[in-house]
Scaffold this active site. Structure first.
Site, PDB file in Angstrom:
ATOM      1  N   LYS A 184      28.544  35.142  36.490  1.00 24.50           N
ATOM      2  CA  LYS A 184      28.388  34.218  35.366  1.00 24.50           C
ATOM      3  C   LYS A 184      26.926  33.902  35.073  1.00 24.50           C
ATOM      4  O   LYS A 184      26.524  33.760  33.944  1.00 24.50           O
ATOM      5  CB  LYS A 184      29.107  32.895  35.668  1.00 24.50           C
ATOM      6  CG  LYS A 184      30.591  33.033  35.746  1.00 24.50           C
ATOM      7  CD  LYS A 184      31.196  33.153  34.362  1.00 24.50           C
ATOM      8  CE  LYS A 184      32.680  33.344  34.415  1.00 24.50           C
ATOM      9  NZ  LYS A 184      33.076  34.701  34.807  1.00 24.50           N
ATOM     10  N   TRP A 208      40.498  26.641  34.927  1.00 23.67           N
ATOM     11  CA  TRP A 208      40.141  27.150  36.253  1.00 23.67           C
ATOM     12  C   TRP A 208      40.566  26.203  37.360  1.00 23.67           C
ATOM     13  O   TRP A 208      41.066  26.630  38.397  1.00 23.67           O
ATOM     14  CB  TRP A 208      38.656  27.505  36.332  1.00 23.67           C
ATOM     15  CG  TRP A 208      38.417  28.764  35.564  1.00 23.67           C
ATOM     16  CD1 TRP A 208      37.820  28.873  34.346  1.00 23.67           C
ATOM     17  CD2 TRP A 208      38.863  30.081  35.909  1.00 23.67           C
ATOM     18  NE1 TRP A 208      37.856  30.179  33.916  1.00 23.67           N
ATOM     19  CE2 TRP A 208      38.485  30.942  34.858  1.00 23.67           C
ATOM     20  CE3 TRP A 208      39.541  30.621  36.995  1.00 23.67           C
ATOM     21  CZ2 TRP A 208      38.753  32.308  34.866  1.00 23.67           C
ATOM     22  CZ3 TRP A 208      39.816  31.980  37.011  1.00 23.67           C
ATOM     23  CH2 TRP A 208      39.428  32.812  35.961  1.00 23.67           C
ATOM     24  N   ASP A 226      33.495  24.364  42.508  1.00 24.12           N
ATOM     25  CA  ASP A 226      33.487  25.715  41.943  1.00 24.12           C
ATOM     26  C   ASP A 226      32.409  25.685  40.849  1.00 24.12           C
ATOM     27  O   ASP A 226      32.566  24.988  39.854  1.00 24.12           O
ATOM     28  CB  ASP A 226      34.890  25.972  41.361  1.00 24.12           C
ATOM     29  CG  ASP A 226      35.015  27.323  40.684  1.00 24.12           C
ATOM     30  OD1 ASP A 226      34.079  28.126  40.769  1.00 24.12           O
ATOM     31  OD2 ASP A 226      36.072  27.568  40.064  1.00 24.12           O
TER      32      ASP A 226
HETATM   33  C1  LIG Z   1      35.069  28.312  36.931  1.00 25.18           C
HETATM   34  C2  LIG Z   1      35.594  29.612  37.399  1.00 25.18           C
HETATM   35  N1  LIG Z   1      36.156  29.661  38.626  1.00 25.18           N
HETATM   36  C3  LIG Z   1      36.657  30.813  39.095  1.00 25.18           C
HETATM   37  C4  LIG Z   1      36.646  31.974  38.350  1.00 25.18           C
HETATM   38  C5  LIG Z   1      37.275  33.222  38.922  1.00 25.18           C
HETATM   39  O1  LIG Z   1      36.321  34.131  39.281  1.00 25.18           O
HETATM   40  P1  LIG Z   1      36.741  35.633  39.726  1.00 25.18           P
HETATM   41  O2  LIG Z   1      37.288  36.300  38.515  1.00 25.18           O
HETATM   42  O3  LIG Z   1      35.438  36.219  40.169  1.00 25.18           O
HETATM   43  O4  LIG Z   1      37.710  35.517  40.823  1.00 25.18           O
HETATM   44  C6  LIG Z   1      36.050  31.970  37.080  1.00 25.18           C
HETATM   45  C7  LIG Z   1      36.014  33.205  36.285  1.00 25.18           C
HETATM   46  O5  LIG Z   1      35.670  33.252  35.143  1.00 25.18           O
HETATM   47  C8  LIG Z   1      35.515  30.746  36.594  1.00 25.18           C
HETATM   48  O6  LIG Z   1      34.951  30.669  35.397  1.00 25.18           O
END
Ligand SMILES: Cc1ncc(COP(=O)(O)O)c(C=O)c1O
Length: 351
Positions: free
Chosen positions: A194, A101, A170
């Site tokens: 999540k 990520w 994040d």
């Molecule tokens: C740590 C992290 N950041 C960002 C995201 C991206 O989220 P989204 O799919 O809602 O854009 C995720 C998705 O699983 C994630 O686990």
């Protein structure tokens, strides 16, 4: 004999929702709190939706003890849109790349400005490189990291010291699962799906210091100042997801509050006694006796008198059961419960 178990969702993509929340949603689906309409049909400018979004926001403030110099906003677009919102706001970003990520965030941010990775890729993302080896000492304005890398499952158990740069985090899979010192961060963002609700809403906590500047190319929907200035209603908010978010956060809040008191009861070596079996205990009304399982009248009276002196009142148990009862309804805030918990500990220890 066949044993049928409830299906339990252990998936990484979207969270299991508490059963009580699903039941509440089912109950309210056709007619939200007797107003004659459902949440997805409601106008987001209505006073009814204002109550929903205000409640969701208040819960973030309470659960994370957010201070006045921060804004809490709810936006669409998921964590992925924040990968763009952050660099559009904070140029000269550095990224602590510790998994898939943060690697994606770095890739997205490259389009908008200079990105430095604080450490070259470490093996197959199985560990966080020692922060003393991070390249932090140049003039980066901000540092981005992800507290819990959901694909590689690497988790930070510390908040990095970024030597005065703005720290951006994040935090989806951690959000509201443990205390966070918000004051260490310039920006925290978390998609609800999540840990605290369903897909569609992302919570952003941003310090007032970070509201001002954004690159000229930044679309208004991604600008924190615009969203904060419009109380998250600059464009149509994900109303139903915000509603679910509030219900899950409320559930979390009552678990945390009741746990604070039950833990004191259970660790008091019998000084406080709760008559209800642990698996059936109410999160809203906590009954307990003082001194022994039947309750010592004199001690309980002393407890109630002392509590009153400290402005905590109305804890006398119902006349049919006696003892003490503390009700932790929604308007009773975490700090009030903390006050009661501290009093209970002192009353027991100093007796
Ligand atoms: C740590 C992290 N950041 C960002 C995201 C991206 O989220 P989204 O799919 O809602 O854009 C995720 C998705 O699983 C994630 O686990």
């Amino acid at each position: 004999m066949a044993v049928v178990l409830d299906m339990v969702n252990f998936g990484r993509g979207t969270t299991k929702l508490p059963h009580s929340v699903l039941l509440e949603m089912q109950k309210e689906l056709l007619d939200h709190k007797g107003i004659g309409t459902s949440v997805p049909e409601m106008s987001y400018r209505s006073s009814d939706f204002a109550k929903i979004i205000n409640n969701a926001e208040t819960l973030v403030w309470e659960l994370l003890a957010v201070r006045d110099n921060y804004e809490v906003i709810f936006v669409q677009g998921g964590g992925s849109s924040q990968f763009c919102a952050v660099p559009l706001k904070l140029i000269g970003l550095k990224v602590a790349e510790c998994g898939a990520w943060s690697a994606k965030a770095a890739e997205a941010a490259k389009k908008f400005g200079t990105i430095n990775i604080v450490h070259s890729k470490f093996g197959n993302y199985t560990k966080i490189p020692d922060p003393s080896t991070w390249n932090l000492n140049s003039d980066a304005s901000s540092v981005y990291y992800c507290t819990n890398e959901m694909v590689h499952d690497v988790e930070f158990d510390f908040t990095p010291d970024v030597k005065g740069a703005v720290l951006v985090c994040d935090m989806p899979s951690h959000f509201l699962s443990k205390p966070v010192d918000v004051s260490k961060f310039g920006v925290i963002f978390a998609g609800a799906q999540k840990n605290v609700g369903s897909a569609g809403v992302t919570v952003v906590i941003v310090s007032d210091d970070q509201l001002g500047f954004a690159l000229r190319e930044c679309p208004s929907v991604l600008e924190y100042k615009v969203q904060a200035g419009n109380s998250s209603l600059y464009n149509t908010p994900p109303c139903f997801s915000i509603y679910i978010w509030g219900a899950v956060a409320m559930e979390k809040l009552s678990s945390i509050k009741s746990k604070m008191i039950y833990e004191i009861i259970d660790n008091s070596q019998g000084f406080y006694a709760c008559p209800v079996e642990p698996q059936n205990r109410s999160k809203m009304n906590i009954p307990f006796c003082i001194g022994n399982v039947k309750g010592d009248d004199a001690l309980e009276k002393r407890f109630l008198d002392k509590a009153l002196e400290l402005s905590m009142w109305s804890m006398k148990g119902h006349r049919s059961v006696g003892g003490i009862q503390a009700s932790l309804y929604n308007a009773v805030k975490i700090e009030h419960v903390w006050q009661l918990a501290t009093f209970m500990k002192n009353f027991w220890r100093l007796l």
